[in-house]
Design an enzyme around this catalytic site. Sequence first.
Site, short mmCIF file in Angstrom:
data_model
loop_
_atom_site.label_atom_id
_atom_site.label_comp_id
_atom_site.label_asym_id
_atom_site.label_seq_id
_atom_site.Cartn_x
_atom_site.Cartn_y
_atom_site.Cartn_z
N GLU A 41 0.76 -1.14 -0.06
CA GLU A 41 -0.06 0.04 0.06
C GLU A 41 1.01 1.24 0.01
O GLU A 41 1.81 1.21 0.97
CB GLU A 41 -0.82 0.11 1.27
CG GLU A 41 -2.11 1.04 1.17
CD GLU A 41 -2.98 1.08 2.20
OE1 GLU A 41 -3.85 1.77 2.52
OE2 GLU A 41 -2.63 0.00 3.17
N ARG A 266 4.70 -12.89 9.96
CA ARG A 266 5.65 -11.57 9.67
C ARG A 266 6.76 -11.80 10.48
O ARG A 266 7.07 -12.50 11.24
CB ARG A 266 4.70 -10.58 10.23
CG ARG A 266 3.58 -10.15 9.47
CD ARG A 266 2.94 -8.57 9.73
NE ARG A 266 1.89 -8.05 8.84
CZ ARG A 266 1.53 -6.87 9.07
NH1 ARG A 266 1.90 -6.24 9.97
NH2 ARG A 266 0.90 -6.38 8.10
N LYS A 276 3.09 1.23 10.24
CA LYS A 276 3.31 2.31 9.28
C LYS A 276 2.93 3.59 10.08
O LYS A 276 3.48 4.94 9.83
CB LYS A 276 2.49 2.16 8.06
CG LYS A 276 3.40 1.52 6.88
CD LYS A 276 2.69 1.55 5.66
CE LYS A 276 3.49 0.68 4.60
NZ LYS A 276 2.76 0.81 3.33
#
Length: 559
Positions: A41, A266, A276
């Site tokens: 993104e 992850r 983020k």
Amino acid sequence: MAEIINEEVMSSNFIHDFIDEDIAEGGRFEGKKVHTRFPPEPNGYLHIGHAKAICIDFGTAKKYGGMCNLRMDDTNPTKEDVEYVDAIKEDIKWLGFDWEDRFYYASDYFDDMYRFAVELIKKGLAYVCELNAEQMREYRGDLSTPAKSPFRDRPIEESLDLFERMKNGEFEEGAMTLRAKIDLASGNFNMRDPVIYRINKLSHHRTGDKWVIYPMYDFAHPIEDAMEGITHSLCSLEFEAHRPLYDWVIENVSVPCKPRQIEFARLGINNTVMSKRKLRALVDEGYVSGWDDPRMPTLCGLRRRGYTPESIRNFTDRNGVSKVNSIVEYSFLEHCLREDLNEKAQRVMAVINPIKLIIENYPEGVSEEFEVENNPNREEDGKRTITFSRECYIEADDFMEEPIKKYQRLYPGNEVRLKSAYIVRCTGCKKDENGNVVEVYATYDPETKGGNTPDGRKVRGTIHWVDANNALDAEVRLYDNLFTVPDPDAGDKNFLDFLNPDSLKVLTDCKVEKALGNAKMGDSFQFMRLGYFCADKDSTAGHLIFNRSVSLKDGFKKN
């Protein structure tokens, strides 16, 4: 860089075991080329956690002689900053991977997504719902109570009409959504008639004002994969519970292929954050100098600090691919960098806390040269010439007027070797009015040039130095962990409360070899006895700046 990548073979893992089954005779993708994608993104910079996904997505495609797409996930109608898109591309190429001409945006498929939503309505598998967000939460149910919607049995033609009117902008935001008609009693809440379209009257950075309805990611994601011919959609573990919805969408709309979603854990690292939102807060609120601040876990920050793509790829590969989330010690990332730079970095001498050493019996006005090797691990790196004269700079802590126990460096009466030059014996020092040592005095033995010890005497200490008549001034930045605790995200405390006030120390008036005057951004060096350093992006010939990438001491404990 391409040669290095071509020589690497990604370690096998459970993902590859699945792929091996899929492409084998009789498998789901028999005869097809493995095709993956990396879908970031573009609302921030990539960080070390993304590096794992990049290596898995691109590395898997490479291992099987397949392809990997780069796709910007821009399903949210927010203003995308081209800065982020460019940075993502730069980071991926820096890591050593390329998508060639396979670059896409999720918004490339908005027309297809709308068409498939209409298809679901016509099949009786989607309906327009008028519950607002608060009501939807209220009617969501729990493990023993099904969800409900009074609009679930709305006639198909009515939903088609309302959905078109939603597209035409006739309704306010939040007034209506389009929901998939799946199972209100499902134990997986992602399947309880999830919203697949919502009204959002914001202009999109690529499609402008064409759309006032936008697809939800869980609906868009499988369609994007299918439209691009992806065989294996490799996702992080939080999407595991979303996989039934992914498969449901693929099975119920007329997409050209049916990708397989596989999830992996992850990458987490201690003493940092990788949200983020939190990284952006650090930037926007001025706690760091920018996304590429060398204390940040962003790839551009690590690159500026001196990390190499090889060290990061090695780090991600050695951590493996699993289905269990874990936290990796930051010291292991440093260990991987240290291993890489030990082989590559040129050895040089720099003094970051300088004090002058005056060799009293060395002739004034005389300078001589010594030839030293650039890297003992790489003969092909050759040698360079350094100069030596009566006055040198040494580290302030390489002298003690009253030495502590086992101190083997300079103190009155003791001998040390100046690296690659001579043995010197300390004769005393000079102090300023505050009692601080400002000069150290010594005599040298001319018979010990270049490592010789003709009388066989043993000298325990060796220290580095820089010729005062040929030294360059430099600024040196010493970095430490940005946070003081291993998990600043733990509990309900504010992560900003754990910021390390000593994460950056700036030293000025440091002294370095003249050869470093030509250092360019990204050039890495081992400052003897001090650590590995690289030239900062702001470094110029008139103002040299070096960032410490990692210390010489390895803090990683090998099992």
